[in-house]
Motif scaffolding. Structure first.
Motif, PDB file in Angstrom:
ATOM      1  N   CYS A  45     -48.935 -19.065 -53.464  1.00 38.39           N
ATOM      2  CA  CYS A  45     -47.826 -19.993 -53.286  1.00 38.39           C
ATOM      3  C   CYS A  45     -48.389 -21.351 -52.889  1.00 38.39           C
ATOM      4  CB  CYS A  45     -46.871 -19.477 -52.209  1.00 38.39           C
ATOM      5  SG  CYS A  45     -45.492 -20.592 -51.861  1.00 38.39           S
ATOM      6  N   ASN A  46     -48.016 -22.383 -53.634  1.00 39.12           N
ATOM      7  CA  ASN A  46     -48.531 -23.731 -53.360  1.00 39.12           C
ATOM      8  C   ASN A  46     -47.977 -24.306 -52.060  1.00 39.12           C
ATOM      9  OD1 ASN A  46     -49.907 -23.783 -55.864  1.00 39.12           O
ATOM     10  ND2 ASN A  46     -48.038 -24.397 -56.891  1.00 39.12           N
ATOM     11  N   ILE A  47     -46.915 -23.725 -51.532  1.00 38.40           N
ATOM     12  CA  ILE A  47     -46.271 -24.249 -50.337  1.00 38.40           C
ATOM     13  C   ILE A  47     -46.851 -23.628 -49.060  1.00 38.40           C
ATOM     14  CG2 ILE A  47     -44.061 -24.592 -49.140  1.00 38.40           C
ATOM     15  CD1 ILE A  47     -44.415 -26.083 -51.896  1.00 38.40           C
ATOM     16  N   CYS A  48     -46.866 -22.288 -48.988  1.00 36.88           N
ATOM     17  CA  CYS A  48     -47.279 -21.632 -47.738  1.00 36.88           C
ATOM     18  C   CYS A  48     -48.603 -20.884 -47.816  1.00 36.88           C
ATOM     19  CB  CYS A  48     -46.184 -20.676 -47.260  1.00 36.88           C
ATOM     20  SG  CYS A  48     -46.030 -19.167 -48.251  1.00 36.88           S
ATOM     21  N   GLY A  49     -49.129 -20.682 -49.040  1.00 38.09           N
ATOM     22  CA  GLY A  49     -50.419 -19.996 -49.167  1.00 38.09           C
ATOM     23  C   GLY A  49     -50.320 -18.483 -49.331  1.00 38.09           C
ATOM     24  N   TYR A  50     -49.103 -17.936 -49.385  1.00 42.36           N
ATOM     25  CA  TYR A  50     -48.947 -16.494 -49.609  1.00 42.36           C
ATOM     26  C   TYR A  50     -49.600 -16.119 -50.937  1.00 42.36           C
ATOM     27  CZ  TYR A  50     -46.671 -12.161 -51.130  1.00 42.36           C
ATOM     28  OH  TYR A  50     -46.427 -10.895 -51.612  1.00 42.36           O
ATOM     29  N   VAL A  51     -50.341 -15.024 -50.939  1.00 44.62           N
ATOM     30  CA  VAL A  51     -50.997 -14.562 -52.163  1.00 44.62           C
ATOM     31  C   VAL A  51     -50.275 -13.325 -52.692  1.00 44.62           C
ATOM     32  CG1 VAL A  51     -53.134 -13.662 -53.165  1.00 44.62           C
ATOM     33  CG2 VAL A  51     -53.230 -15.473 -51.444  1.00 44.62           C
ATOM     34  N   TYR A  52     -49.777 -13.436 -53.930  1.00 46.13           N
ATOM     35  CA  TYR A  52     -49.187 -12.277 -54.596  1.00 46.13           C
ATOM     36  C   TYR A  52     -50.313 -11.484 -55.237  1.00 46.13           C
ATOM     37  CZ  TYR A  52     -46.847  -9.166 -57.757  1.00 46.13           C
ATOM     38  OH  TYR A  52     -46.449  -8.022 -58.409  1.00 46.13           O
ATOM     39  N   ASP A  53     -50.462 -10.243 -54.779  1.00 46.74           N
ATOM     40  CA  ASP A  53     -51.483  -9.338 -55.313  1.00 46.74           C
ATOM     41  C   ASP A  53     -50.770  -8.290 -56.158  1.00 46.74           C
ATOM     42  OD1 ASP A  53     -53.415  -7.404 -55.820  1.00 46.74           O
ATOM     43  OD2 ASP A  53     -54.185  -7.387 -53.765  1.00 46.74           O
ATOM     44  N   PRO A  54     -50.986  -8.312 -57.484  1.00 44.42           N
ATOM     45  CA  PRO A  54     -50.274  -7.371 -58.350  1.00 44.42           C
ATOM     46  C   PRO A  54     -50.547  -5.905 -58.016  1.00 44.42           C
ATOM     47  CG  PRO A  54     -51.871  -8.662 -59.612  1.00 44.42           C
ATOM     48  CD  PRO A  54     -51.853  -9.210 -58.222  1.00 44.42           C
ATOM     49  N   GLU A  55     -51.694  -5.607 -57.423  1.00 42.36           N
ATOM     50  CA  GLU A  55     -51.983  -4.223 -57.052  1.00 42.36           C
ATOM     51  C   GLU A  55     -51.055  -3.744 -55.938  1.00 42.36           C
ATOM     52  OE1 GLU A  55     -56.105  -3.521 -56.242  1.00 42.36           O
ATOM     53  OE2 GLU A  55     -56.739  -4.333 -58.163  1.00 42.36           O
ATOM     54  N   LYS A  56     -50.617  -4.665 -55.079  1.00 42.96           N
ATOM     55  CA  LYS A  56     -49.727  -4.326 -53.965  1.00 42.96           C
ATOM     56  C   LYS A  56     -48.267  -4.565 -54.310  1.00 42.96           C
ATOM     57  CE  LYS A  56     -53.226  -5.511 -50.535  1.00 42.96           C
ATOM     58  NZ  LYS A  56     -53.588  -6.426 -49.450  1.00 42.96           N
ATOM     59  N   GLY A  57     -47.996  -5.524 -55.199  1.00 44.32           N
ATOM     60  CA  GLY A  57     -46.628  -5.889 -55.527  1.00 44.32           C
ATOM     61  C   GLY A  57     -45.942  -6.526 -54.319  1.00 44.32           C
ATOM     62  N   ASP A  58     -44.639  -6.444 -54.290  1.00 41.22           N
ATOM     63  CA  ASP A  58     -43.826  -6.918 -53.168  1.00 41.22           C
ATOM     64  C   ASP A  58     -42.679  -5.925 -52.993  1.00 41.22           C
ATOM     65  OD1 ASP A  58     -42.488  -8.340 -51.183  1.00 41.22           O
ATOM     66  OD2 ASP A  58     -41.558  -9.720 -52.593  1.00 41.22           O
ATOM     67  N   PRO A  59     -43.013  -4.737 -52.440  1.00 40.91           N
ATOM     68  CA  PRO A  59     -41.993  -3.686 -52.328  1.00 40.91           C
ATOM     69  C   PRO A  59     -40.722  -4.139 -51.604  1.00 40.91           C
ATOM     70  CG  PRO A  59     -44.155  -2.802 -51.818  1.00 40.91           C
ATOM     71  CD  PRO A  59     -44.308  -4.300 -51.964  1.00 40.91           C
ATOM     72  N   ASP A  60     -40.858  -4.963 -50.566  1.00 43.28           N
ATOM     73  CA  ASP A  60     -39.681  -5.449 -49.837  1.00 43.28           C
ATOM     74  C   ASP A  60     -38.824  -6.358 -50.718  1.00 43.28           C
ATOM     75  OD1 ASP A  60     -40.475  -4.037 -47.618  1.00 43.28           O
ATOM     76  OD2 ASP A  60     -41.420  -5.747 -46.637  1.00 43.28           O
ATOM     77  N   GLY A  61     -39.462  -6.991 -51.718  1.00 41.32           N
ATOM     78  CA  GLY A  61     -38.749  -7.874 -52.635  1.00 41.32           C
ATOM     79  C   GLY A  61     -38.346  -7.196 -53.932  1.00 41.32           C
ATOM     80  N   GLY A  62     -38.567  -5.874 -54.002  1.00 43.70           N
ATOM     81  CA  GLY A  62     -38.172  -5.119 -55.183  1.00 43.70           C
ATOM     82  C   GLY A  62     -39.186  -5.135 -56.312  1.00 43.70           C
ATOM     83  N   ILE A  63     -40.420  -5.557 -56.011  1.00 39.83           N
ATOM     84  CA  ILE A  63     -41.473  -5.612 -57.031  1.00 39.83           C
ATOM     85  C   ILE A  63     -42.460  -4.468 -56.773  1.00 39.83           C
ATOM     86  CG2 ILE A  63     -43.247  -7.022 -58.119  1.00 39.83           C
ATOM     87  CD1 ILE A  63     -40.368  -8.165 -58.334  1.00 39.83           C
ATOM     88  N   ALA A  64     -42.536  -3.549 -57.714  1.00 35.24           N
ATOM     89  CA  ALA A  64     -43.375  -2.368 -57.546  1.00 35.24           C
ATOM     90  C   ALA A  64     -44.858  -2.710 -57.643  1.00 35.24           C
ATOM     91  CB  ALA A  64     -43.029  -1.335 -58.616  1.00 35.24           C
ATOM     92  N   PRO A  65     -45.706  -1.958 -56.912  1.00 38.62           N
ATOM     93  CA  PRO A  65     -47.156  -2.131 -57.072  1.00 38.62           C
ATOM     94  C   PRO A  65     -47.543  -1.955 -58.538  1.00 38.62           C
ATOM     95  CG  PRO A  65     -46.695  -0.757 -55.178  1.00 38.62           C
ATOM     96  CD  PRO A  65     -45.383  -0.965 -55.894  1.00 38.62           C
TER      97      PRO A  65
END
Length: 54
Positions: free
Chosen positions: A6-26
Motif C-alpha cells: 500500500c502506497n499510503i500505509c505500507g501494508y504488504v498484501y501477501d498472496p500466500e496469506k490472503g486477507d481472510p478478515d477481508g474475505g480474500i482466501a490464501p
C-alpha cells in the motif's frame, strides 16, 4: 505470486496469506482480488497498491 504494498500505509498484501478478515482466501493473486477490496490497515482502494520490491 507477487506481493503488493500500500502506497499510503505500507501494508504488504501477501498472496500466500490472503486477507481472510477481508474475505480474500490464501492463495489469491492480487490481480484476482475484487476492485471493491480496500487496504485492511488504512482503508485505501486497491488502486493505491504497487508491486513490492523483492
Amino acid at each position: 505470486m507477487k506481493k503488493y504494498v500500500c502506497n499510503i500505509c505500507g501494508y504488504v498484501y501477501d498472496p500466500e496469506k490472503g486477507d481472510p478478515d477481508g474475505g480474500i482466501a490464501p492463495g489469491t493473486a492480487f490481480e484476482d482480488i475484487p476492485d471493491s477490496w480496500v487496504c485492511p490497515v488504512c482503508g485505501m482502494s486497491k488502486g493505491e497498491f504497487s508491486p513490492a520490491d523483492d
